[in-house]
Design an enzyme around this catalytic site. Structure first.
Site, short mmCIF file in Angstrom:
data_model
loop_
_atom_site.label_atom_id
_atom_site.label_comp_id
_atom_site.label_asym_id
_atom_site.label_seq_id
_atom_site.Cartn_x
_atom_site.Cartn_y
_atom_site.Cartn_z
N ASP A 194 53.08 35.74 60.48
CA ASP A 194 53.56 34.44 60.02
C ASP A 194 53.13 33.36 61.01
O ASP A 194 53.57 33.35 62.16
CB ASP A 194 55.09 34.50 59.93
N ILE A 195 52.28 32.45 60.57
CA ILE A 195 51.77 31.41 61.46
C ILE A 195 52.88 30.52 62.01
O ILE A 195 52.77 29.99 63.11
CB ILE A 195 50.67 30.57 60.75
N ASN A 218 47.87 19.75 51.61
CA ASN A 218 47.23 19.02 50.52
C ASN A 218 47.06 17.58 51.00
O ASN A 218 47.64 17.17 52.00
CB ASN A 218 48.01 19.13 49.21
N ASP A 244 51.45 25.45 53.72
CA ASP A 244 51.97 24.08 53.83
C ASP A 244 53.50 24.07 53.66
O ASP A 244 54.22 23.53 54.50
CB ASP A 244 51.30 23.21 52.77
N SER A 287 42.16 26.71 52.65
CA SER A 287 41.67 26.64 51.27
C SER A 287 41.59 27.98 50.54
O SER A 287 41.14 28.03 49.40
CB SER A 287 40.31 25.93 51.16
N THR A 288 42.05 29.08 51.15
CA THR A 288 41.91 30.40 50.52
C THR A 288 43.09 30.78 49.64
O THR A 288 43.06 31.83 49.01
CB THR A 288 41.70 31.50 51.57
N TYR A 293 43.85 26.85 46.50
CA TYR A 293 42.59 26.12 46.34
C TYR A 293 41.43 27.04 45.98
O TYR A 293 40.34 26.57 45.67
CB TYR A 293 42.27 25.31 47.58
#
Length: 178
Positions: free
Chosen positions: A15-16, A29, A39, A128-129, A132
């Site tokens: 988990d970042i 976004n 996000d 973006s993976t 997106y």
């Protein structure tokens, strides 16, 4: 003598939002007002301070939204990281609408902010993976290439982590880093 770039790279699965680094990157976004995936997780874990700063940035600097490929920093709020670097990644349209250049710009923009703040460490998600739709393999290749290039020319950040959530992404990054 500069430290070799690869000795400054780490791959972490988890988990970042819990990473004990100076800065984490938010695959945001363009609205900067929160969303899903990474996000949403960052905004939830970091608390309202992050959203408040994002609103101010929108009002003052980006009334039309953060342009794709650009990045901006806010507080880390309640996160272990002191700073969140928000970047607006490209939406995948088959690879023929400058997506690779825009994704590379995301990494460059984030790393410039981290270096400018002399951040000791920064953690990146797979920009973006998610929703997106950028193919993970191609995105990882760009991420590793851009980070290696930047680290070969800059003292900061001293450590860059690629934080992946699933086994598939971990295997992709392991191949790219080998």
């Amino acid at each position: 003598m500069p430290i070799p770039p690869d000795s400054r790279l780490r791959l972490v699965q988890g988990d970042i939002t819990s990473r004990p680094v100076t800065a984490i990157v938010n695959a945001a976004n363009s609205s900067l007002l929160g969303g899903g995936g990474v996000d949403g997780a960052i905004h939830r874990a970091g608390g309202p301070q992050i959203l408040e700063e994002c609103r101010h940035l929108r009002e003052r600097l980006y009334p039309l939204g953060l342009p794709t490929g650009k990045a901006v920093a806010t507080t880390g709020g309640k996160l272990p990281a002191k700073v969140v670097i928000h970047t607006a990644g490209p939406v995948w349209h088959g690879g023929h609408q400058h997506e690779a250049e825009e994704l590379a710009s995301c990494y460059q923009s984030c790393l410039k902010i981290a270096a400018g703040r002399q951040s000791e460490s920064v953690a990146f998600p797979g920009i973006s993976t998610g929703i997106y739709g950028y193919p993970k393999k191609e995105a990882a290749a760009i991420a590793v290439r851009e980070v290696r290039q930047f680290l070969s020319e800059n003292e900061f950040p001293q450590v860059v982590e690629f934080v992946v959530f699933d086994d598939e992404s971990r295997r992709i990054y392991e191949r790219e880093l080998a």
